[in-house]
Design an enzyme around this catalytic site. Structure first.
Site, PDB file in Angstrom:
ATOM      1  N   ASP A 263       0.875  -1.165   0.000  1.00  0.00           N
ATOM      2  CA  ASP A 263       0.000   0.000   0.000  1.00  0.00           C
ATOM      3  C   ASP A 263       0.919   1.224   0.000  1.00  0.00           C
ATOM      4  O   ASP A 263       2.120   1.130   0.271  1.00  0.00           O
ATOM      5  CB  ASP A 263      -0.981  -0.005   1.181  1.00  0.00           C
ATOM      6  CG  ASP A 263      -2.186   0.894   0.898  1.00  0.00           C
ATOM      7  OD1 ASP A 263      -2.088   1.785   0.015  1.00  0.00           O
ATOM      8  OD2 ASP A 263      -3.231   0.732   1.541  1.00  0.00           O
TER       9      ASP A 263
HETATM   10  C1  BGC Z   1      -5.024   3.267  -0.219  1.00  0.00           C
HETATM   11  C2  BGC Z   1      -5.033   2.296  -1.366  1.00  0.00           C
HETATM   12  C3  BGC Z   1      -4.830   3.038  -2.655  1.00  0.00           C
HETATM   13  C4  BGC Z   1      -3.520   3.801  -2.585  1.00  0.00           C
HETATM   14  C5  BGC Z   1      -3.180   4.567  -3.842  1.00  0.00           C
HETATM   15  C6  BGC Z   1      -3.814   4.173  -0.242  1.00  0.00           C
HETATM   16  O1  BGC Z   1      -3.985   5.221   0.650  1.00  0.00           O
HETATM   17  O2  BGC Z   1      -5.085   2.561   0.993  1.00  0.00           O
HETATM   18  O3  BGC Z   1      -6.232   1.573  -1.385  1.00  0.00           O
HETATM   19  O4  BGC Z   1      -4.856   2.153  -3.736  1.00  0.00           O
HETATM   20  O5  BGC Z   1      -3.616   4.729  -1.522  1.00  0.00           O
HETATM   21  O6  BGC Z   1      -4.003   5.654  -4.009  1.00  0.00           O
END
Ligand code: BGC
Length: 725
Positions: A263
């Protein structure tokens, strides 16, 4: 043209041509993907390998132009291609980037129609492809453990079986477009509070029976190409680099051969990431606008030094690069082949958004058959509530979508009315941080309701924030809701409006349950609309005026009060000292409510129709490999065409361990004309009867009697039979 910049395209084209030149000879063509990867790896320097395993901008990884390997381009998100962010997080508001905004995850799952999962994934895949994305960061499939989780709207259900059936089709829909899906967030990212620090503690049985099956289905049945590690810790170790969850369970046991993507900003240690399964470190370097410091990421330059000094073997890096290249070959990012061009916001995509929304809306209550309203007798309509007139697509955090358009409930209802009908709209409440009941707005709304012969109140959560990322009353990433009560004084509004016009129809927007105890007994008709996407207002209007028969079913239990739901009943949310113990174990959602006999407001699987269905002739026969074949006849006994979701639940009558009162193990949605009946035949494999034995560390079938129940919800069981296994 909304592709990557033309300069980049030309570079990529030239480089790909170089690569084709070395792969298009008959001899090279016959090489397997693994052999081609061997050849590419043998030509790569360590520096080139390392550039591929970390971000080069907020949504790309590094390229190796010399070998024709482009940047790998990613985008959120689960229910539409996110608005363009470009490099260094620079946004674009250009209408060219506006996308199809599909119903959110929880709405998709409310259709209980896996075919629509495929349709959904196909739209997403085609739009991602068109916009030059190689990986789409969805589906999100975390279990709905608490009603407060800010991201419940992005996820699907409290039930692992329903999740598994929907997710597999979603993934296939995306990946058939030569775009990789990315199932997230692995694992147990069930709350946003303390998401970067909290450690989830659960026993092995709970992991295997509740939190893992959706991911296992994504890998084994959906063949998902990438997976995102969660922010939180699990048993004390960060999920994004987790020895047990990633190396042992995901890669070894489940045989996942794709890439694990962190993540954003979820990597905390170079050595752990290298050893415990992270293949790509993503995140956003916020220290400057352009791309400079990504080499300083944990999986950047430090990796080069560690390999050169002999601390880490290069074979470990090769495995990560191999996984990325494997997916690049499979999706035809490299290696040639027709990748297709994708398509963008087409009438077909909009029709798909509409179809999904039509099947997603759930009729919770319809006392005295108040609904549908007869539009020819309606002369004066009151439409109340800020949510009636609010667009929801742009909110929610990383899943935000700039919708090309969004039909609000107000517009959808108005579309249904004859020309000379008088419509009065009253906002009823103010959407603003910490806003309380507004006496003037309530008075205005109640007056409109009193004068109207049809009164509709659209309430609920909002999708997004009012003013900042730590604004915690809504369905949004990074924050949980403070409680289950409707924000902005909506309970007062609903009570006043119901008093003024007891026939008011209540429409709830939102990613999950709300506490309705202050007014539910007074409301005759309640619809749960979720967030139904850019076409969502249309089916809300059609259902209210009877042009569409509702067929959605709840994918999570609606408790009466927050403290009735398991994690809260036992006081295990959001944890203490950065640890949250999932001591409710496997008793999540209806497993808890039904086993412990707690009365919900509305049960899992519940959803009414304007017609009636009769269940007949449940028969069970033994099939191959200890499976059971169940046959049920469902008949439409009403006067309208409609769809029913027949649900099969299983109960182990005598067991050496505690087992839930019932568990969903099969379902099918059937569309029936008045008087029509269909025989539904479902095979329950041996897995439907097993539990995970922690002592033996394996799935076990304990011989004995099992009950199979066919029902219209977890609390509306129509037929039951026993079978000896
Ligand atoms: C989220 C993800 C997301 C990523 C990219 C993170 O804050 O938890 O689900 O895909 O950001 O935007």
């Amino acid at each position: 043209m909304i592709r990557k910049s033309s300069v980049r395209l030309i570079i990529v084209y030239v480089l790909l041509a170089t690569l084709f030149s070395c792969t298009s000879s008959p001899e090279k063509k016959s090489l397997s993907i693994e052999q081609k990867i061997d050849s590419v790896l043998s030509q790569m320097t360590l520096e080139e390998k390392v550039t591929m395993i970390h971000a080069s901008s907020s949504f790309t990884t590094g390229a190796v132009p010399r070998l024709g390997i482009p940047e790998w381009t990613m985008s959120d998100g689960p229910h539409g291609v996110r608005k363009e962010h470009g490099r260094g997080w620079v946004g674009s508001e250009s209408p060219e980037y506006f996308a199809t905004y599909l119903p959110v995850g929880v709405s998709l799952a409310s259709t209980w129609n896996p075919e629509l999962g495929y349709t959904f994934g196909k739209v997403l895949g085609e739009e991602a492809r068109y916009r030059g994305k190689d990986v789409i960061l969805g589906p999100g499939i975390n279990i709905l453990r608490t009603p407060l989780n800010g991201r419940n709207f992005e996820y699907l259900s409290e039930d692992p079986y329903l999740i598994s059936k929907m997710v597999v089709e979603y993934i296939k829909g995306v990946q058939d477009q030569h775009v990789a899906a990315c199932v997230k967030h692995y694992l147990a990212n069930n709350q946003e509070t303390d998401r970067n620090t909290v450690s989830v503690e659960m026993n092995e049985r709970t992991l295997r029976e509740i939190y893992l099956p959706g991911f296992a289905a994504a890998v084994k049945e959906g063949g998902v190409y990438t997976l995102m590690g969660a922010y939180n810790k699990f048993r004390g170790q960060y999920c994004t680099h987790h020895e047990y969850l990633i190396n042992k369970v995901l890669k070894e046991e489940l045989g996942f051969d794709g890439a694990v993507i962190s993540d954003w900003g979820a990597v905390h240690s170079t050595l752990e990431a290298l050893k415990f399964g992270t293949d790509v470190e993503m995140g956003t370097d916020l220290s400057q606008g352009e791309v400079k410091n990504y080499d300083k990421f944990f999986m950047g330059d430090t990796v080069i030094s560690l390999v050169k000094s002999g601390v880490i073997k290069e074979s470990l890096i090769n495995d990560k690069v191999r996984r990325i290249l494997r997916i690049m070959y499979r999706t035809k990012v490299i290696g040639g082949g027709d990748r297709g061009t994708g398509s963008f916001n087409t009438p077909e995509h909009q029709a798909a958004a509409l179809k999904i929304a039509e099947e997603a809306i759930v009729l919770l209550k319809n006392e005295g058959s108040l609904l549908p309203l007869n539009k020819s007798s309606v002369k004066n309509v009151a439409i109340i509530g800020a949510n009636a007139n609010r667009k929801q697509g742009g909110g929610g955090g990383s899943s935000q979508v700039n919708a090309k358009y969004e039909i609000t409930p107000l517009q959808g209802i108005e579309k249904m009315l004859f020309e000379n009908v008088q419509v009065t709209y009253a906002e009823g409440y103010e959407v603003a941080r910490d806003a309380k009941a507004n006496a003037n707005k309530i008075k205005e709304a109640a007056e409109a309701a009193r004068k109207a012969d049809a009164s509709i109140l659209v309430c609920g959560w909002i999708h997004g924030y009012t003013d900042s990322w730590n604004d915690n009353a809504y369905d949004a990433e990074s924050v949980d809701k403070p409680n289950m009560f409707l924000p902005f004084g909506q309970d007062e509004l609903i009570n006043a409006v119901l008093k003024a016009n007891p026939n008011t129809i209540i429409v709830i927007m939102g990613g999950g349950p709300v506490d309705m105890t202050k007014w539910e007994s007074k409301a005759k008709a309640i619809l749960f609309a979720g967030y139904p996407g850019m076409e969502g207002g249309t089916p809300i209007g059609k259902i209210i005026f009877g042009e569409l028969n509702p067929s959605g079913k709840l994918t999570m239990t609606f408790p009466k009060r927050l403290e009735d739901s398991p994690a809260h009943a036992i006081g295990e949310y959001p944890g203490k000292d950065n640890v949250v113990y999932y001591n409710e174990g496997i008793m999540v959602g209806y497993r808890y409510f039904d086993t412990k006999k707690v009365q919900p407001q509305f049960p899992f699987g519940h959803g009414l129709s304007y017609t009636t269905f009769l269940y007949e002739n449940l028969q069970l026969t033994k099939g191959d490999n200890q499976s059971v074949v169940a046959t049920v006849t469902v008949r439409n006994t009403g006067s309208r065409a409609g769809a029913e979701v027949m649900q099969l639940y299983v109960k182990d009558i005598e067991s050496s361990v505690e087992r839930p009162d019932k568990e969903l193990k099969g379902f099918q949605k059937v569309f029936l004309q008045p008087g029509e009946s269909k025989d539904i035949i479902l095979t329950l494999s041996v897995d439907a009867f097993r539990f995970f034995d922690e002592k033996k560390m394996e799935w076990v079938l304990e011989p004995g009697k099992f009950q199979v129940m066919a029902g219209s919800s977890s609390r509306d069981i129509r037929l039951t039979k026993e079978i000896d296994l």
